[in-house]
Scaffold this motif. Structure first.
Motif, PDB file in Angstrom:
ATOM      1  N   GLU A  23     -31.400  -7.780   9.093  1.00  0.00           N
ATOM      2  CA  GLU A  23     -32.612  -7.608   9.897  1.00  0.00           C
ATOM      3  C   GLU A  23     -32.253  -6.972  11.243  1.00  0.00           C
ATOM      4  O   GLU A  23     -31.217  -7.264  11.822  1.00  0.00           O
ATOM      5  CB  GLU A  23     -33.289  -8.946  10.142  1.00  0.00           C
ATOM      6  CG  GLU A  23     -33.957  -9.535   8.944  1.00  0.00           C
ATOM      7  CD  GLU A  23     -35.251  -8.836   8.568  1.00  0.00           C
ATOM      8  OE1 GLU A  23     -35.889  -8.231   9.441  1.00  0.00           O
ATOM      9  OE2 GLU A  23     -35.593  -8.893   7.384  1.00  0.00           O
ATOM     10  N   GLN A  24     -33.125  -6.123  11.743  1.00  0.00           N
ATOM     11  CA  GLN A  24     -32.911  -5.497  13.042  1.00  0.00           C
ATOM     12  C   GLN A  24     -33.131  -6.485  14.186  1.00  0.00           C
ATOM     13  O   GLN A  24     -32.430  -6.448  15.188  1.00  0.00           O
ATOM     14  CB  GLN A  24     -33.863  -4.296  13.210  1.00  0.00           C
ATOM     15  CG  GLN A  24     -33.599  -3.188  12.237  1.00  0.00           C
ATOM     16  CD  GLN A  24     -32.255  -2.527  12.465  1.00  0.00           C
ATOM     17  OE1 GLN A  24     -31.777  -2.442  13.590  1.00  0.00           O
ATOM     18  NE2 GLN A  24     -31.629  -2.084  11.386  1.00  0.00           N
ATOM     19  N   ASN A  25     -34.108  -7.369  14.010  1.00  0.00           N
ATOM     20  CA  ASN A  25     -34.442  -8.364  15.029  1.00  0.00           C
ATOM     21  C   ASN A  25     -33.696  -9.658  14.704  1.00  0.00           C
ATOM     22  O   ASN A  25     -33.799 -10.179  13.596  1.00  0.00           O
ATOM     23  CB  ASN A  25     -35.958  -8.599  15.036  1.00  0.00           C
ATOM     24  CG  ASN A  25     -36.401  -9.465  16.176  1.00  0.00           C
ATOM     25  OD1 ASN A  25     -35.597 -10.047  16.885  1.00  0.00           O
ATOM     26  ND2 ASN A  25     -37.717  -9.531  16.354  1.00  0.00           N
ATOM     27  N   ALA A  26     -32.950 -10.193  15.679  1.00  0.00           N
ATOM     28  CA  ALA A  26     -32.130 -11.382  15.438  1.00  0.00           C
ATOM     29  C   ALA A  26     -32.987 -12.613  15.151  1.00  0.00           C
ATOM     30  O   ALA A  26     -32.645 -13.421  14.283  1.00  0.00           O
ATOM     31  CB  ALA A  26     -31.235 -11.652  16.635  1.00  0.00           C
ATOM     32  N   VAL A  27     -34.095 -12.759  15.858  1.00  0.00           N
ATOM     33  CA  VAL A  27     -34.967 -13.921  15.649  1.00  0.00           C
ATOM     34  C   VAL A  27     -35.557 -13.890  14.251  1.00  0.00           C
ATOM     35  O   VAL A  27     -35.603 -14.913  13.561  1.00  0.00           O
ATOM     36  CB  VAL A  27     -36.077 -13.969  16.728  1.00  0.00           C
ATOM     37  CG1 VAL A  27     -37.056 -15.087  16.443  1.00  0.00           C
ATOM     38  CG2 VAL A  27     -35.464 -14.111  18.103  1.00  0.00           C
ATOM     39  N   ARG A  28     -35.993 -12.739  13.829  1.00  0.00           N
ATOM     40  CA  ARG A  28     -36.547 -12.594  12.484  1.00  0.00           C
ATOM     41  C   ARG A  28     -35.467 -12.857  11.425  1.00  0.00           C
ATOM     42  O   ARG A  28     -35.738 -13.440  10.379  1.00  0.00           O
ATOM     43  CB  ARG A  28     -37.126 -11.195  12.300  1.00  0.00           C
ATOM     44  CG  ARG A  28     -37.973 -11.087  11.067  1.00  0.00           C
ATOM     45  CD  ARG A  28     -38.666  -9.752  10.921  1.00  0.00           C
ATOM     46  NE  ARG A  28     -38.673  -8.953  12.125  1.00  0.00           N
ATOM     47  CZ  ARG A  28     -38.691  -7.629  12.146  1.00  0.00           C
ATOM     48  NH1 ARG A  28     -38.708  -6.956  11.021  1.00  0.00           N
ATOM     49  NH2 ARG A  28     -38.698  -6.962  13.275  1.00  0.00           N
ATOM     50  N   GLY A  29     -34.222 -12.450  11.701  1.00  0.00           N
ATOM     51  CA  GLY A  29     -33.126 -12.706  10.785  1.00  0.00           C
ATOM     52  C   GLY A  29     -32.832 -14.189  10.636  1.00  0.00           C
ATOM     53  O   GLY A  29     -32.585 -14.675   9.537  1.00  0.00           O
ATOM     54  N   VAL A  30     -32.867 -14.925  11.746  1.00  0.00           N
ATOM     55  CA  VAL A  30     -32.636 -16.367  11.687  1.00  0.00           C
ATOM     56  C   VAL A  30     -33.761 -17.049  10.919  1.00  0.00           C
ATOM     57  O   VAL A  30     -33.512 -17.921  10.077  1.00  0.00           O
ATOM     58  CB  VAL A  30     -32.487 -16.962  13.102  1.00  0.00           C
ATOM     59  CG1 VAL A  30     -32.489 -18.481  13.064  1.00  0.00           C
ATOM     60  CG2 VAL A  30     -31.234 -16.446  13.763  1.00  0.00           C
TER      61      VAL A  30
END
Length: 57
Positions: A23-30
């Motif tokens: 994922e490009q966005n870390a929050v979305r990846g978590v």
């Protein structure tokens, strides 16, 4: 088959975070990693309760 079910926990610990890391966005990846782990745990509980109990040694 029982050995594969037990080893699938180790595979999940390696594969699921690597999928979420794309994922490009870390929050979305978590959030994606947590959601995948929750979904995997529900699937694992279902498989253990249904298949494991019906398998012969």
């Amino acid at each position: 088959m029982k050995k594969f079910l037990l080893m699938s926990v180790l595979y999940a610990l390696l594969v699921l975070p690597s999928l979420a890391a794309r994922e490009q966005n870390a929050v979305r990846g978590v959030k994606r990693a947590v959601a995948m782990f929750v979904a995997y745990n529900f699937f694992y509980i279902f498989v253990v309760l249904v298949l494991w109990t019906s398998m012969a040694d």
